[in-house]
Scaffold this motif. Structure first.
Motif, PDB file in Angstrom:
ATOM      1  N   LYS A  95       4.095  -4.857  -0.619  1.00 53.37           N
ATOM      2  CA  LYS A  95       4.343  -4.193  -1.906  1.00 53.37           C
ATOM      3  C   LYS A  95       3.073  -4.103  -2.751  1.00 53.37           C
ATOM      4  O   LYS A  95       2.794  -3.074  -3.368  1.00 53.37           O
ATOM      5  CB  LYS A  95       5.420  -4.943  -2.689  1.00 53.37           C
ATOM      6  CG  LYS A  95       5.693  -4.363  -4.081  1.00 53.37           C
ATOM      7  CD  LYS A  95       6.826  -5.089  -4.769  1.00 53.37           C
ATOM      8  CE  LYS A  95       7.063  -4.573  -6.188  1.00 53.37           C
ATOM      9  NZ  LYS A  95       7.409  -3.128  -6.204  1.00 53.37           N
ATOM     10  N   PHE A  96       2.292  -5.195  -2.748  1.00 49.52           N
ATOM     11  CA  PHE A  96       1.152  -5.266  -3.665  1.00 49.52           C
ATOM     12  C   PHE A  96      -0.175  -4.892  -3.020  1.00 49.52           C
ATOM     13  O   PHE A  96      -1.188  -4.780  -3.697  1.00 49.52           O
ATOM     14  CB  PHE A  96       1.062  -6.686  -4.255  1.00 49.52           C
ATOM     15  CG  PHE A  96       2.281  -7.091  -5.021  1.00 49.52           C
ATOM     16  CD1 PHE A  96       2.587  -6.486  -6.236  1.00 49.52           C
ATOM     17  CD2 PHE A  96       3.150  -8.047  -4.526  1.00 49.52           C
ATOM     18  CE1 PHE A  96       3.718  -6.855  -6.950  1.00 49.52           C
ATOM     19  CE2 PHE A  96       4.281  -8.424  -5.225  1.00 49.52           C
ATOM     20  CZ  PHE A  96       4.575  -7.817  -6.451  1.00 49.52           C
ATOM     21  N   GLY A  97      -0.201  -4.704  -1.705  1.00 44.65           N
ATOM     22  CA  GLY A  97      -1.411  -4.260  -1.039  1.00 44.65           C
ATOM     23  C   GLY A  97      -2.297  -5.401  -0.545  1.00 44.65           C
ATOM     24  O   GLY A  97      -2.026  -6.582  -0.789  1.00 44.65           O
ATOM     25  N   LEU A  98      -3.366  -5.023   0.149  1.00 49.58           N
ATOM     26  CA  LEU A  98      -4.308  -5.969   0.734  1.00 49.58           C
ATOM     27  C   LEU A  98      -5.600  -5.991  -0.068  1.00 49.58           C
ATOM     28  O   LEU A  98      -5.959  -4.999  -0.716  1.00 49.58           O
ATOM     29  CB  LEU A  98      -4.619  -5.575   2.180  1.00 49.58           C
ATOM     30  CG  LEU A  98      -3.439  -5.558   3.150  1.00 49.58           C
ATOM     31  CD1 LEU A  98      -3.860  -4.908   4.470  1.00 49.58           C
ATOM     32  CD2 LEU A  98      -2.918  -6.961   3.399  1.00 49.58           C
ATOM     33  N   SER A 164       3.934   4.518   2.533  1.00 52.89           N
ATOM     34  CA  SER A 164       2.487   4.388   2.414  1.00 52.89           C
ATOM     35  C   SER A 164       1.893   3.560   3.553  1.00 52.89           C
ATOM     36  O   SER A 164       0.680   3.565   3.765  1.00 52.89           O
ATOM     37  CB  SER A 164       2.112   3.745   1.079  1.00 52.89           C
ATOM     38  OG  SER A 164       2.636   2.431   0.985  1.00 52.89           O
ATOM     39  N   ILE A 165       2.736   2.850   4.300  1.00 53.22           N
ATOM     40  CA  ILE A 165       2.263   1.984   5.384  1.00 53.22           C
ATOM     41  C   ILE A 165       2.588   2.583   6.744  1.00 53.22           C
ATOM     42  O   ILE A 165       1.731   2.703   7.614  1.00 53.22           O
ATOM     43  CB  ILE A 165       2.891   0.582   5.277  1.00 53.22           C
ATOM     44  CG1 ILE A 165       2.470  -0.092   3.965  1.00 53.22           C
ATOM     45  CG2 ILE A 165       2.494  -0.278   6.468  1.00 53.22           C
ATOM     46  CD1 ILE A 165       3.156  -1.421   3.714  1.00 53.22           C
ATOM     47  N   SER A 166       3.860   2.948   6.938  1.00 53.41           N
ATOM     48  CA  SER A 166       4.308   3.502   8.218  1.00 53.41           C
ATOM     49  C   SER A 166       5.334   4.600   7.937  1.00 53.41           C
ATOM     50  O   SER A 166       6.542   4.331   7.874  1.00 53.41           O
ATOM     51  CB  SER A 166       4.925   2.390   9.078  1.00 53.41           C
ATOM     52  OG  SER A 166       5.254   2.877  10.350  1.00 53.41           O
ATOM     53  N   PRO A 167       4.868   5.829   7.741  1.00 55.31           N
ATOM     54  CA  PRO A 167       5.755   6.933   7.345  1.00 55.31           C
ATOM     55  C   PRO A 167       6.896   7.209   8.313  1.00 55.31           C
ATOM     56  O   PRO A 167       7.911   7.783   7.926  1.00 55.31           O
ATOM     57  CB  PRO A 167       4.799   8.140   7.281  1.00 55.31           C
ATOM     58  CG  PRO A 167       3.442   7.547   7.117  1.00 55.31           C
ATOM     59  CD  PRO A 167       3.476   6.261   7.867  1.00 55.31           C
ATOM     60  N   GLY A 168       6.765   6.811   9.553  1.00 52.54           N
ATOM     61  CA  GLY A 168       7.796   7.104  10.543  1.00 52.54           C
ATOM     62  C   GLY A 168       9.014   6.199  10.468  1.00 52.54           C
ATOM     63  O   GLY A 168      10.057   6.506  11.053  1.00 52.54           O
ATOM     64  N   LYS A 169       8.906   5.088   9.753  1.00 55.39           N
ATOM     65  CA  LYS A 169      10.009   4.128   9.696  1.00 55.39           C
ATOM     66  C   LYS A 169      10.932   4.445   8.527  1.00 55.39           C
ATOM     67  O   LYS A 169      10.487   4.815   7.437  1.00 55.39           O
ATOM     68  CB  LYS A 169       9.468   2.704   9.578  1.00 55.39           C
ATOM     69  CG  LYS A 169       8.795   2.219  10.848  1.00 55.39           C
ATOM     70  CD  LYS A 169       8.303   0.792  10.704  1.00 55.39           C
ATOM     71  CE  LYS A 169       7.814   0.260  12.048  1.00 55.39           C
ATOM     72  NZ  LYS A 169       6.765   1.080  12.656  1.00 55.39           N
TER      73      LYS A 169
END
Length: 272
Positions: A95-98, A164-169
């Motif tokens: 949620k908060f990013g790396l 924003s991380i894995s659009p396919g899921k």
């Protein structure tokens, strides 16, 4: 590409089955250490570590030391630490990013993620010592969730799980994977020859309510494990963690969902 994927998959399956049913713990340990070294090397690359080979060698030494000493209390503490790391640090990052690659936080996160990889491979050895079937039954839950999510997502996927991380899921895919695990794992408990599986033992100890709770936790952790590695690859600008497995990417690409789930499975199996 499809032919390469199939050939690699067949080879990996042959290696897995030969290792599991070789009746040699030394052979099992050496092959497991080789895959752990590869996963560690890929992890350091995802964090843009300048010396991934040296880092992987150090972590592999730690893995072999823990394997050699075989301290059950230390292993349990490691599994608990891994679960805490996922709950407190890695899952919130979705949620908060790396942190930026050049930041101190990135190096700390590299080490923290390394602990969870270490815990997952130690968990593999613990589950194997229970029985090859028991280990396979835990891994199968993650594979079923992944396959179920893929087909459910293709058929019904509308709401993105983490665009924003894995659009396919999608949420529909995740729910489909969860239902697939409940149905298939639940049905497997009815067969007498599978009474030694993880699912059957959980059902025998806690009944159906406990079975549903444990399976839900396993599926949830498998999803976040997959998403976290996808987040690392997206930040690093890498499609795959490596090219070690032709047609499949790297070792981490194949075990990302197993990393958080295996230590959790050991804790459930030993506590419940």
């Amino acid at each position: 590409m499809l032919r390469t994927r199939v050939i690699t998959a067949v080879v990996l399956l042959a290696v897995l089955l030969s290792v599991l049913y070789s009746k040699s713990f030394l052979f099992f340990a050496l092959v497991t250490a080789a895959f752990f070294a590869a996963a560690s090397w890929e992890s350091f690359r995802l964090f843009h570590n300048r010396q991934p080979v040296i880092g992987a060698a150090i972590w592999t030494g730690v893995f072999l030391y823990l394997l050699y000493t075989g301290n059950a209390d230390s292993a349990r503490l490691l599994f608990m630490l891994s679960a805490a790391i996922w709950l407190v640090r890695l899952i919130p990052s979705l949620k908060f990013g790396l942190p930026p690659m050049e930041a101190l936080g990135n190096r700390l996160l590299n080490g923290i993620y390394g602990i969870t990889i270490l815990a997952s491979f130690i968990a593999i050895t613990v589950l194997f010592q229970q029985s090859p079937l028991y280990l396979l039954s835990v891994m199968a839950l993650v594979w079923i969730a992944d396959i179920g999510a893929y087909f459910a997502g293709k058929a019904f996927g509308k709401r993105k799980l983490a665009p924003s991380i894995s659009p396919g899921k999608s949420w529909e895919g995740a729910i489909g994977g969860w239902i697939a695990v409940l149905v298939i794992a639940g049905a497997s408990t009815l067969h007498p020859s599978l009474e030694g599986t993880f699912a059957a033992q959980i059902l025998a100890r806690w009944g159906w309510p406990g079975f549903i709770v444990v399976m839900t936790v396993i599926v949830a952790f498998s999803v976040v494990g997959d998403l976290f590695e996808s987040q690392l690859k997206r930040r690093a600008g890498m499609k795959d963690s490596s090219n070690l497995l032709p047609g499949h990417g790297g070792v981490l690409d194949r075990i990302d969902a197993l990393i958080p789930t295996l230590p959790i499975a050991v804790l459930f199996g030993s506590w419940l």
